[in-house]
Write an enzyme that holds these catalytic residues in place. Structure first.
Site, PDB file in Angstrom:
ATOM      1  N   HIS A 476       0.847  -1.456  -0.018  1.00  0.00           N
ATOM      2  CA  HIS A 476       0.126  -0.113  -0.171  1.00  0.00           C
ATOM      3  C   HIS A 476       0.741   1.146  -0.097  1.00  0.00           C
ATOM      4  CE1 HIS A 476      -3.539  -2.374   2.089  1.00  0.00           C
ATOM      5  NE2 HIS A 476      -3.306  -2.845   0.844  1.00  0.00           N
TER       6      HIS A 476
HETATM    7  C1  LIG Z   1      -0.157  -7.084  -4.690  1.00  0.00           C
HETATM    8  C2  LIG Z   1      -0.866  -6.260  -4.343  1.00  0.00           C
HETATM    9  C3  LIG Z   1      -2.331  -6.337  -3.562  1.00  0.00           C
HETATM   10  C4  LIG Z   1      -2.849  -5.339  -3.073  1.00  0.00           C
HETATM   11  N1  LIG Z   1      -3.980  -5.711  -2.559  1.00  0.00           N
HETATM   12  C5  LIG Z   1      -5.147  -4.635  -2.384  1.00  0.00           C
HETATM   13  C6  LIG Z   1      -6.288  -5.256  -1.961  1.00  0.00           C
HETATM   14  O1  LIG Z   1      -6.678  -6.137  -1.820  1.00  0.00           O
HETATM   15  N2  LIG Z   1      -7.168  -4.080  -1.829  1.00  0.00           N
HETATM   16  C7  LIG Z   1      -6.900  -2.746  -1.965  1.00  0.00           C
HETATM   17  O2  LIG Z   1      -7.730  -1.782  -1.870  1.00  0.00           O
HETATM   18  N3  LIG Z   1      -5.607  -2.441  -2.566  1.00  0.00           N
HETATM   19  C8  LIG Z   1      -4.887  -3.335  -2.797  1.00  0.00           C
HETATM   20  N4  LIG Z   1      -3.498  -3.069  -3.147  1.00  0.00           N
HETATM   21  C9  LIG Z   1      -3.189  -1.648  -3.409  1.00  0.00           C
HETATM   22  C10 LIG Z   1      -3.879  -1.033  -4.628  1.00  0.00           C
HETATM   23  O3  LIG Z   1      -4.044  -2.044  -5.621  1.00  0.00           O
HETATM   24  C11 LIG Z   1      -3.063   0.200  -5.027  1.00  0.00           C
HETATM   25  O4  LIG Z   1      -3.063   1.354  -4.025  1.00  0.00           O
HETATM   26  C12 LIG Z   1      -3.676   1.004  -6.196  1.00  0.00           C
HETATM   27  O5  LIG Z   1      -3.855   0.010  -7.480  1.00  0.00           O
HETATM   28  C13 LIG Z   1      -2.694   2.170  -6.898  1.00  0.00           C
HETATM   29  O6  LIG Z   1      -3.393   2.648  -7.859  1.00  0.00           O
HETATM   30  P1  LIG Z   1      -2.719   3.834  -8.577  1.00  0.00           P
HETATM   31  O7  LIG Z   1      -3.516   4.149  -9.537  1.00  0.00           O
HETATM   32  O8  LIG Z   1      -1.901   4.879  -7.682  1.00  0.00           O
HETATM   33  O9  LIG Z   1      -1.285   2.883  -9.397  1.00  0.00           O
HETATM   34  P2  LIG Z   1      -1.175   1.661 -10.338  1.00  0.00           P
HETATM   35  O10 LIG Z   1      -2.518   1.030 -10.199  1.00  0.00           O
HETATM   36  O11 LIG Z   1      -0.050   0.857  -9.734  1.00  0.00           O
HETATM   37  O12 LIG Z   1      -1.193   2.101 -11.703  1.00  0.00           O
HETATM   38  C14 LIG Z   1      -0.060   2.742 -12.015  1.00  0.00           C
HETATM   39  C15 LIG Z   1       0.131   2.451 -13.544  1.00  0.00           C
HETATM   40  O13 LIG Z   1       1.037   3.329 -14.221  1.00  0.00           O
HETATM   41  C16 LIG Z   1       1.800   2.575 -15.103  1.00  0.00           C
HETATM   42  N5  LIG Z   1       3.123   3.176 -15.228  1.00  0.00           N
HETATM   43  C17 LIG Z   1       3.993   3.359 -14.385  1.00  0.00           C
HETATM   44  N6  LIG Z   1       5.322   3.806 -14.759  1.00  0.00           N
HETATM   45  C18 LIG Z   1       4.998   4.123 -16.184  1.00  0.00           C
HETATM   46  C19 LIG Z   1       5.919   4.727 -17.129  1.00  0.00           C
HETATM   47  N7  LIG Z   1       7.281   5.152 -16.971  1.00  0.00           N
HETATM   48  N8  LIG Z   1       5.099   4.838 -18.362  1.00  0.00           N
HETATM   49  C20 LIG Z   1       3.875   4.411 -18.576  1.00  0.00           C
HETATM   50  N9  LIG Z   1       3.208   3.674 -17.528  1.00  0.00           N
HETATM   51  C21 LIG Z   1       3.597   3.671 -16.484  1.00  0.00           C
HETATM   52  C22 LIG Z   1       1.869   1.076 -14.552  1.00  0.00           C
HETATM   53  O14 LIG Z   1       2.338   0.178 -15.431  1.00  0.00           O
HETATM   54  C23 LIG Z   1       0.708   1.087 -13.921  1.00  0.00           C
HETATM   55  O15 LIG Z   1      -0.324   0.364 -15.008  1.00  0.00           O
HETATM   56  C24 LIG Z   1      -2.272  -4.201  -3.647  1.00  0.00           C
HETATM   57  C25 LIG Z   1      -1.396  -3.955  -4.318  1.00  0.00           C
HETATM   58  C26 LIG Z   1      -0.687  -4.876  -4.720  1.00  0.00           C
HETATM   59  C27 LIG Z   1       0.583  -4.546  -5.690  1.00  0.00           C
END
Ligand SMILES: Cc1cc2nc3c(=O)[nH]c(=O)nc-3n(C[C@H](O)[C@H](O)[C@H](O)COP(=O)(O)OP(=O)(O)OC[C@H]3O[C@@H](n4cnc5c(N)ncnc54)[C@H](O)[C@@H]3O)c2cc1C
Length: 544
Positions: A476
Site C-alpha cells: 500500500h
Molecule cells: C500485490 C498487491 C495487492 C494489493 N491488494 C490490495 C487489495 O486487496 N485491496 C486494495 O484496496 N488495495 C490493494 N493493493 C493496493 C492497490 O492496488 C493500489 O493502492 C492501487 O492500485 C494504486 O493505484 P494507482 O493508480 O496509484 O497505481 P497503479 O494501479 O499501480 O497504476 C500505475 C500504472 O502506471 C503505469 N506506469 C508506471 N510507470 C510508467 C511509465 N514510466 N510509463 C507508462 N506507464 C507507467 C503502471 O504500469 C501502472 O499500470 C494491492 C497492491 C498490490 C501490488
C-alpha cells in the site's frame, strides 16, 4: 523522434486511477485523450482467476519487479515491492479487497489540505458513484456503477472460528466494513464479478475503449515530461516516451495527468527536473523546479505475518497439496467459479486497537487459511493459517528517489519501516493481541501452535525485534506526491491535484494521499480519480 499527435489530455499510466480517469474524461465527446501504459493489455489468464495473484506477483509480464533498499527496521532485509505493469495497473494483481477506510481519514485530509471537498461526507457520494454493491443501493452504497463489489464465494471453518475467537477477545462481528466505521470483524467484500477478478481495466477502460476520442497506447514507457519555461512560469506541454523501439513525443493542449502510482509518479517528476534539487543534481538531471516533497512522505502498511500450525482443520496448504485436491479445486472453479481458485488471498478481516486509547481501530487483520515462507514460495506442507496484522497509521516515513537520469532504471525505494519508537511499540502490541485472539476458546479445537515468529519472543523489545524479522509490505505505498495547503513546503500538489510550480500538470493516484487510509488503498484511489475528473471538467469549463 516521431510525433504521437496532439491531444486535449494525456494520461500517464493505465492503472487503477488512469483507467477511471480515461473513462470519465472521454464521456465528453468534444475532447480527445491519450492514455499511455508501459505494460501490456490485461489478457493474461492468471490476472482474471483470483488465486492467480500468486502468479502475477514477481512475474515480469505483470509486475515492475521493484525491490526496496535494505531496511534497518527489517534487520537489513530488502523486500520485493510489487506494482502492476499492465492495463489495470496494481488492480490487476492485487488482493481484490474492497475497503474505503475510516471516515476520520478523509476528514483529516480535508483539515490538512484546507479543502472540505476531501471530507467524508463529500467523498462518500464519489465512492457510491462508481459502485455496484452486492446488497443494492442504500445511504452508504451505490448500485449500477462500474465497480462491482461482491461477497466472497467460500468460507472456511477455521476462519469462522477465528471470527468467534476475535469476538471472545472483544472484537465484535460486523456486517459491513465500508460505512466509514470499520471497527470489527467480518469476511472482506471483494472486487469480483461472478468469481472473476474485476480490475479497473475491465470496469472502466473497456467500456470507454471504443470511443473515438480515446487513444490507448500500451507497451509505451514514459521517459519524461516536456516542460517549457514560458517566462511566466513553467508549463507542461506533454510527454516523451518509447514503445516498440520508436521514440515518441505527444502534446497535451489542456493538461497532462500523471497516474503512474506512488513509485513511478514521483520518479517521472524527478526525471523531468521536478523534485528535491540535491537529489536531481546527484542523478545528473537539470533542475526545473526545486520541489523537496517529490518522492518524500512514503507511507505503507507493514504486515506482520504470524503463522499458526493447526490440527483437525482444512487449510489450503493441505487441500492443494495432492493432485486429487488440485483437480477438485480446478473442477469447482471451472463449473461454478467458486472454491479456492475464486479466493481473494485474504478472506477474513478485523479492525482492532493496539491500545484502548486509540479513538478508532489502528490495526487491520488479514486472515488466510494458508501459509508460506514468503511471496513467491510454495505453500507450507503442513496445515496452518496466517494472521497478518498491520499498523494502519504508521508514523515512519520513507522516500522514493531516482539514482540516475536513466528513466529505465528503477528508483531507490526506502520505506524506513519501524523507524519510530511508536511504530515499534504498536508492532509489539499487535503481536500480543494476535496471541490473545488465538488463545481464545473458539480456536482451541484446532490446537494452534505459533510457528512464526515463535514463542521465544516475549518482552516488548523482543516482540518489536520479531516484527522486524517477519514484517513485509502489504503493498500500500502512498503519499509520495502529497497534496497540501499553499505554503506547505512539502506539498507536491494542491488540493485540486495541480502540481505546484508547473502549469497544466496534475498527479492523480495513490501518491497524492497526505496520510495513508486506515485500510486497503485501491478503492480510495478510484475515489481520488472520480474527484479529479470533476475538478478537471470544472477547470476546462472555467478556462477562457
Ligand atoms: C500485490 C498487491 C495487492 C494489493 N491488494 C490490495 C487489495 O486487496 N485491496 C486494495 O484496496 N488495495 C490493494 N493493493 C493496493 C492497490 O492496488 C493500489 O493502492 C492501487 O492500485 C494504486 O493505484 P494507482 O493508480 O496509484 O497505481 P497503479 O494501479 O499501480 O497504476 C500505475 C500504472 O502506471 C503505469 N506506469 C508506471 N510507470 C510508467 C511509465 N514510466 N510509463 C507508462 N506507464 C507507467 C503502471 O504500469 C501502472 O499500470 C494491492 C497492491 C498490490 C501490488
Amino acid at each position: 523522434m516521431e510525433s504521437a499527435g496532439e491531444y486535449d489530455y494525456i494520461i500517464i499510466g493505465g492503472g487503477t486511477a488512469g483507467c477511471v480517469l480515461a473513462n470519465r474524461l472521454t464521456r465528453r465527446r468534444d475532447i480527445n485523450v491519450l492514455l499511455i501504459e508501459a505494460g501490456g493489455r490485461d489478457d493474461y489468464v492468471w490476472i482474471h482467476i483470483p488465486v492467480g495473484y500468486l502468479h502475477c506477483i514477481g512475474n515480469p509480464r505483470t509486475d515492475w519487479l521493484y525491490k526496496t533498499e535494505p531496511d534497518a527496521g527489517l534487520n537489513g532485509r530488502s523486500l520485493i515491492y510489487p506494482r502492476g505493469k499492465v492495463l489495470g495497473g496494481s488492480s490487476s494483481i492485487n488482493g481484490m479487497i474492497y475497503m474505503r477506510g475510516q471516515s476520520q481519514d478523509y476528514d483529516r485530509w480535508a483539515e490538512l489540505t484546507g479543502d472540505p471537498g476531501w471530507a467524508w461526507d463529500k467523498v462518500l457520494p464519489l465512492f457510491k458513484k462508481s459502485e455496484d454493491y452486492h446488497g443494492g443501493a442504500s445511504e452508504l452504497h451505490g448500485s449500477g456503477g462500474e465497480w462491482r463489489v461482491e461477497k466472497q464465494r467460500l468460507s472456511w471453518e477455521l476462519l469462522d472460528a477465528f471470527r468467534d475467537a476475535a469476538e471472545q477477545s472483544g472484537i465484535r462481528k460486523i456486517d459491513d466494513f465500508n460505512g466509514g466505521d470499520n471497527d470489527g470483524c467480518n469476511y472482506f467484500d471483494v472486487n469480483q464479478k461472478r468469481g472473476i477478478r474485476w480490475n479497473t481495466a475491465k470496469a472502466f477502460l473497456k467500456p470507454a475503449a471504443k470511443r473515438p476520442n480515446l487513444t490507448i497506447m500500451t507497451g509505451c514507457h514514459v521517459e519524461r515530461l516536456i516542460i517549457e519555461d514560458t517566462g511566466q512560469g513553467k508549463v507542461c506541454r506533454g510527454v516523451q516516451f518509447s514503445g516498440g523501439g520508436t521514440a515518441y513525443s505527444a502534446t497535451a493542449v489542456l493538461e497532462t495527468v500523471l497516474t503512474a502510482g506512488a513509485v513511478a509518479s514521483p520518479q517521472i517528476l524527478q526525471l523531468s527536473g521536478i523534485g528535491p534539487a540535491a537529489v536531481l543534481r546527484d542523478a545528473g538531471v537539470a533542475v526545473q523546479v526545486d520541489a523537496p516533497g517529490v518522492g518524500d512522505n512514503l507511507q505503507d502498511h507493514l504486515q506482520l505475518r504470524m503463522i499458526y500450525k493447526v490440527s483437525n482443520a482444512r487449510t489450503l496448504n493441505t487441500t492443494a497439496a495432492s493432485w486429487f485436491g488440485k483437480m477438485k479445486i480446478g473442477m469447482e472453479y471451472a463449473m461454478f467459479q467458486s472454491g479456492p481458485m475464486s479466493m481473494a488471498p485474504s478472506q477474513l478481516g478485523a479492525f482492532a486497537r493496539s491500545d484502548p486509547g486509540q479513538a478508532t481501530p489502528n490495526l487491520q487483520y488479514h486472515v488466510q487459511p494458508l501459509s508460506l515462507e514468503k511471496f513467491g514460495d510454495p505453500l507450507h506442507p503442513f496445515p496452518a493459517f496466517t494472521a497478518s496484522v498491520c499498523n494502519l497509521r504508521p508514523s515512519s516515513r520513507g522516500h522514493v528517489r531516482i539514482a540516475s537520469a536513466d528513466s529505465y532504471a528503477a528508483p531507490k525505494i526506502t520505506p524506513n519501516y519501524l523507524s519510530t519508537e511508536q511504530d515499534r511499540k504498536t508492532a509489539a502490541a499487535a503481536l500480543s493481541l494476535t496471541r490473545k485472539i488465538v488463545a481464545a476458546p473458539a480456536l482451541a479445537r484446532f490446537a494452534p501452535q505459533e510457528f512464526k515468529p515463535g514463542i521465544s519472543f516475549q518482552t516488548e523489545q523482543e516482540l518489536a525485534d520479531a516484527a522486524g524479522q517477519i514484517g513485509t509490505t502489504i503493498f500500500h505505498p502512498v503519499g509520495t506526491c502529497k497534496m497540501g495547503r499553499a505554503g506547505d513546503p512539502l506539498a507536491v500538489v494542491d488540493s485540486e491535484l495541480r502540481v505546484n510550480g508547473v502549469q497544466k500538470l496534475r498527479v492523480v493516484d495513490a501518491s497524492v494521499m497526505p496520510l495513508i487510509t486506515s485500510g486497503n488503498t485501491n478503492s480510495p484511489t478510484i475515489m481520488i480519480a472520480e474527484r479529479a475528473a470533476e475538478l478537471i471538467a470544472q477547470a476546462a469549463k472555467a478556462a477562457p
